[in-house]
Design an enzyme around this catalytic site. Structure first.
Site, PDB file in Angstrom:
ATOM      1  N   ASN A 172       0.883  -1.168   0.000  1.00  0.00           N
ATOM      2  CA  ASN A 172       0.000   0.000   0.000  1.00  0.00           C
ATOM      3  C   ASN A 172       0.922   1.220   0.000  1.00  0.00           C
ATOM      4  O   ASN A 172       1.427   1.622   1.039  1.00  0.00           O
ATOM      5  CB  ASN A 172      -0.884  -0.051   1.251  1.00  0.00           C
ATOM      6  CG  ASN A 172      -1.805   1.152   1.362  1.00  0.00           C
ATOM      7  OD1 ASN A 172      -1.812   2.027   0.491  1.00  0.00           O
ATOM      8  ND2 ASN A 172      -2.577   1.201   2.428  1.00  0.00           N
ATOM      9  N   ARG A 229      -2.597  -2.093  -3.404  1.00  0.00           N
ATOM     10  CA  ARG A 229      -3.759  -1.223  -3.244  1.00  0.00           C
ATOM     11  C   ARG A 229      -3.613  -0.090  -4.255  1.00  0.00           C
ATOM     12  O   ARG A 229      -2.633   0.655  -4.221  1.00  0.00           O
ATOM     13  CB  ARG A 229      -3.798  -0.661  -1.837  1.00  0.00           C
ATOM     14  CG  ARG A 229      -4.977   0.245  -1.640  1.00  0.00           C
ATOM     15  CD  ARG A 229      -5.041   0.791  -0.244  1.00  0.00           C
ATOM     16  NE  ARG A 229      -6.239   1.586  -0.086  1.00  0.00           N
ATOM     17  CZ  ARG A 229      -6.513   2.296   0.995  1.00  0.00           C
ATOM     18  NH1 ARG A 229      -5.682   2.290   2.006  1.00  0.00           N
ATOM     19  NH2 ARG A 229      -7.608   3.005   1.064  1.00  0.00           N
ATOM     20  N   HIS A 234     -12.624   3.277  -0.373  1.00  0.00           N
ATOM     21  CA  HIS A 234     -12.590   2.325   0.758  1.00  0.00           C
ATOM     22  C   HIS A 234     -13.178   0.959   0.371  1.00  0.00           C
ATOM     23  O   HIS A 234     -13.674   0.223   1.231  1.00  0.00           O
ATOM     24  CB  HIS A 234     -13.347   2.866   1.987  1.00  0.00           C
ATOM     25  CG  HIS A 234     -12.649   3.997   2.672  1.00  0.00           C
ATOM     26  ND1 HIS A 234     -13.319   5.102   3.148  1.00  0.00           N
ATOM     27  CD2 HIS A 234     -11.346   4.200   2.965  1.00  0.00           C
ATOM     28  CE1 HIS A 234     -12.461   5.934   3.695  1.00  0.00           C
ATOM     29  NE2 HIS A 234     -11.248   5.422   3.590  1.00  0.00           N
TER      30      HIS A 234
END
Ligand code: ADP
Length: 405
Positions: A9, A93, A181
């Site tokens: 990430n 991500r 999200h």
């Protein structure tokens, strides 16, 4: 040799990572770590599954560290520290999958080009998410890399939920409410189904309350929309982001107050939300512990906006079967959960105070609908699961059928 999946990430100043051991279809977290302070005070640390420190290095600030160096550092540590680990694949991500990607995808050259085309949609995040993919493609050709998008989970929302009331040409050019999200919502959706299959199959509002905050309406596991929009600044107030704001305020700040575009952007992203309103802190722990009137006002506004959003999303769902809290504030701030649930009594939400103090998972009395829950999120595990699923086959992106609209 232990086969592992690494989840990255990557942001502008940090590269966070998790390492999962693969045993058949099961994943077990071995390490979680971060290379932080890229460009300022680089620091690398790793914790094992039990929380013990596995690495803690302050990197000489004299050396210019780039994000590329940080990725190499993470991989060098994996190789040197754990000679018994074999990296099967890396899951990333990636904030934006644009209108195209409604599920995770194995990244090859053309996919990377397609994702690069979404940089204008998320200029503060997308470039940083893509750099490690490029770096690893060069240094580890043949390594399977999977991109999981924050936007993908919401691509099931109907057209009306994605529209702005602008001339249609803007929508066609990509100006839409995407929502974010997504990996968190997907994880929580699965976890709720495991805890209570009936609730998981019903009308669920999930409140992801961390530094970034949003809420989503989920029907039978599919997103029908969420509070974030074209970017991750819309919707609820957050640690330092303002959340929903009348665009007229921006015109006023620029035309009447002479603020430059950069200054307005900095104000809305970095100096607003809980921090701006309280004048005290962006940290909910500090606000709840403070008797400063600004702190109380910021918490009141936070709870008020969550309540408003809950009403809106319950209207989208035409009712409510379950309300779920997740992320830092959602998982740990019992007082916020209690206030939100009490304000939602009109929707039938009830609270079991003792269960709420314990932190759930169920925080409403047994047998009551709508039920209320605390479910810790795990976005990295969700990304690792997708990466494992996609290993061994290149999947083409599923298109949403925009052309038919
Ligand atoms: P991120 O969005 O960066 O992943 P987190 O999900 O970790 O952030 O959430 C950070 C927020 O959670 C901060 O506002 C922090 O104050 C809040 N938080 C963490 N622990 C607690 C706690 N015990 N009580 C209240 N708030 C908490």
């Amino acid at each position: 040799m232990t086969q592992v999946i690494v989840v990255l990430n990557a942001g502008s100043s940090s590269v966070k990572f998790s390492v999962f051991a693969v045993a058949g279809a099961d994943l077990r977290r071995l390490y979680r770590g971060e290379f932080e302070g890229i460009g300022t005070a680089p620091h690398f640390f790793v914790k094992d599954a039990g929380g013990a420190t596995a690495a803690d290095e302050t990197i000489s600030p004299a050396k210019e560290m780039s994000q590329e160096d940080a990725v190499h550092h993470v991989f060098a540590w994996l190789v040197s520290h754990s000679a018994g680990l074999k990296v099967m694949a890396v899951g990333h991500r990636v904030v934006h999958g644009g209108p195209v990607y409604s599920e995770p995808v194995v990244v090859d050259g053309p996919t990377l080009d397609a994702l690069t085309a979404f940089v204008p949609l998320a200029p503060l995040h997308q470039p940083h998410n893509l750099t490690p993919i490029r770096v690893l493609a060069r240094s580890h050709p043949g390594l399977t890399q999977v991109a999981c998008f924050d936007t993908a989970f919401h691509r099931t929302a109907p057209l009306v939920a994605e529209l702005f009331a602008l001339p249609r040409e803007y929508f066609d050019a990509g100006v839409r409410r995407y929502g974010f999200h997504g990996s968190s919502y997907e994880y929580v959706t699965h976890a709720l189904r495991a805890l209570d299959p009936a609730a998981g199959a019903g009308r669920v509002v999930i409140a992801h309350l961390g530094n970034g905050c949003s809420m989503a309406a989920v029907l039978a596991g599919k997103s029908l929309g969420n509070t974030m929009g074209f970017t991750a600044i819309d919707g609820l107030p957050m640690g330092t982001r303002c959340g929903q704001i009348d665009p007229g305020v921006l015109f006023y700040l620029m035309q009447q107050r002479g603020m430059a575009l950069d200054a307005v952007e900095d104000l809305l992203y970095n100096h607003s939300g809980l921090k701006g309103l309280s004048g005290v802190s962006n940290d909910m722990r500090e606000l709840l512990a403070s008797d400063h009137p600004g702190a109380r006002l910021a918490v009141d506004y936070f709870v008020y906006r969550i309540g408003r959003a809950l009403g809106e999303l319950a209207a989208v769902l035409k009712g409510l079967d379950a309300l779920v809290f997740t992320a830092g504030i959602g998982e740990h701030a019992a007082e916020i959960r209690a206030r939100v649930c009490r304000d939602a009594a009109w929707l039938g939400v009830t609270l079991d105070d003792e269960a709420n103090r314990r932190g759930g998972p169920r925080i409403s009395p047994e047998g009551r609908t709508p039920s209320a829950w605390v479910i810790p999120t795990d976005e990295e595990l969700m990304i690792a699961q997708h990466t494992l699923r996609l290993l061994g086959g290149v999947s083409s992106p599923r298109k949403k059928g925009d052309d038919a609209r």
